[in-house]
Design an enzyme around this catalytic site. Structure first.
Site, short mmCIF file in Angstrom:
data_model
loop_
_atom_site.label_atom_id
_atom_site.label_comp_id
_atom_site.label_asym_id
_atom_site.label_seq_id
_atom_site.Cartn_x
_atom_site.Cartn_y
_atom_site.Cartn_z
N ASP A 67 36.93 41.36 51.69
CA ASP A 67 35.77 40.47 51.82
C ASP A 67 35.82 39.70 53.14
O ASP A 67 36.83 39.71 53.85
CB ASP A 67 35.67 39.51 50.62
CG ASP A 67 37.01 38.90 50.22
OD1 ASP A 67 37.95 38.95 51.04
OD2 ASP A 67 37.11 38.37 49.11
N ASN A 136 38.72 30.83 38.91
CA ASN A 136 37.59 31.14 38.01
C ASN A 136 37.57 32.61 37.62
O ASN A 136 36.60 33.08 37.04
CB ASN A 136 36.26 30.75 38.67
CG ASN A 136 35.94 31.58 39.91
OD1 ASN A 136 36.74 32.42 40.31
ND2 ASN A 136 34.78 31.36 40.50
N HIS A 138 37.67 35.22 39.71
CA HIS A 138 37.07 36.18 40.65
C HIS A 138 38.12 37.13 41.23
O HIS A 138 39.29 36.78 41.34
CB HIS A 138 36.23 35.48 41.73
CG HIS A 138 36.98 34.75 42.79
ND1 HIS A 138 36.42 33.74 43.53
CD2 HIS A 138 38.24 34.87 43.27
CE1 HIS A 138 37.30 33.29 44.40
NE2 HIS A 138 38.40 33.95 44.26
N GLU A 143 32.19 36.91 41.83
CA GLU A 143 32.25 35.65 41.08
C GLU A 143 31.80 35.89 39.64
O GLU A 143 31.18 36.92 39.33
CB GLU A 143 31.33 34.62 41.76
CG GLU A 143 31.69 34.28 43.20
CD GLU A 143 32.91 33.38 43.34
OE1 GLU A 143 33.73 33.30 42.39
OE2 GLU A 143 33.05 32.74 44.40
P1 PGA Z 1 44.60 32.33 46.53
O1 PGA Z 1 43.19 33.00 46.29
O2 PGA Z 1 45.57 33.44 46.77
O3 PGA Z 1 44.40 31.49 47.75
O4 PGA Z 1 44.93 31.54 45.31
C1 PGA Z 1 43.08 34.06 45.41
C2 PGA Z 1 41.63 34.46 45.32
O5 PGA Z 1 40.77 33.57 45.34
O6 PGA Z 1 41.38 35.66 45.20
#
Ligand code: PGA
Length: 242
Positions: A67, A136, A138, A143
């Site tokens: 992404d 959350n 995702h 999302e």
């Molecule tokens: P993080 O993010 O590794 O910074 O916790 C994970 C994500 O949002 O996919």
């Protein structure tokens, strides 16, 4: 589903790097999708060290980033493009055979998404997709509520995701509202998936993702249906999954 629990972040990172090496760097010509975020930083440091020691080689590997934010200059330090340069590509030589990441300022956003899908298709699809998980649920920027049948698309970032990035952007109001992300369909087509989670803050969502109902409310729960899923967690994140 295989679940591997590691006692701390260092061993999680070492194991993640070794699995990526075994699954995508040994066979010449493989295709791998790589994540950004805090969780994989240690894995990238480890991969960079293995590459510097001559133990692994990216030169025949095609890499797709999962992404990228929209509406940031491409050379903005907060883009995922720059993240990958800082954490991996600036540290290894030779670099990968190819690395594809959506532009954060494409002239035509829909065309950018379609071009990305085309490149994935032309590559033959991912042998391995490495993923983090958001608080959350995702995966990439799919999302909660995102349909399972999406390929690369523009995502509206969830308020929770934007709040999580507020510090890095100097206030939530400066966090981009949109990103280009591979879709769940693209992820599920990867022949193998490695899901990484570290820290206590991920324990509850990881439980919901792996043990709860399969629902778009928790995007990562779709991974329960993936035939070759490995979940690699630090003990604190795996507290509820046993
Ligand atoms: P993080 O993010 O590794 O910074 O916790 C994970 C994500 O949002 O996919």
């Amino acid at each position: 589903m295989d679940v591997i629990v590691k006692p701390d972040y260092r061993t999680l990172s070492e194991t993640a790097a070794r699995l990526v090496a075994r699954w995508s760097l040994v066979e010449p010509g493989s295709v791998v999708m790589l994540p950004t975020g805090n969780t994989p930083k240690g894995m990238y440091a480890e991969l960079a060290q293995l590459a510097a020691a001559g133990l692994i080689d990216f030169s025949s590997v095609t890499v797709f980033s999962l992404d990228e934010y929209l509406d940031l200059p491409e050379d903005d330090e907060r883009t995922f493009r720059r993240y990958m340069m800082r954490h991996l590509w600036n540290k290894i030589s030779p670099g990968p055979a190819a690395w594809h990441i959506p532009s954060s300022r494409p002239a035509d956003v829909q065309a950018e998404c379609q071009a990305f899908d085309r490149k994935v298709a032309e590559s033959g699809g991912a042998d391995l997709a490495v993923l983090g998980i958001g608080e959350n649920g995702h995966i990439a920027f799919n999302e909660p509520g995102t349909p399972w049948d999406r390929t690369t698309h523009v995502a509206e970032l969830a308020p929770q995701s934007r709040r999580g990035e507020a510090e890095r952007f100097g206030g939530v109001e400066h966090v981009p509202k949109q990103a280009i992300t591979v879709g769940v369909k693209t992820i599920m087509r990867a022949r193998r998936v490695l899901l990484l989670a570290s820290g206590e803050a991920k324990a509850e969502v990881l439980y919901r993702a792996l043990k709860g109902p399969i629902t778009t409310d928790v995007p990562a729960s779709v991974l329960q249906l993936h035939p070759q899923l490995t979940v690699l967690v630090e003990r604190a994140a795996g507290a509820h999954i046993g």
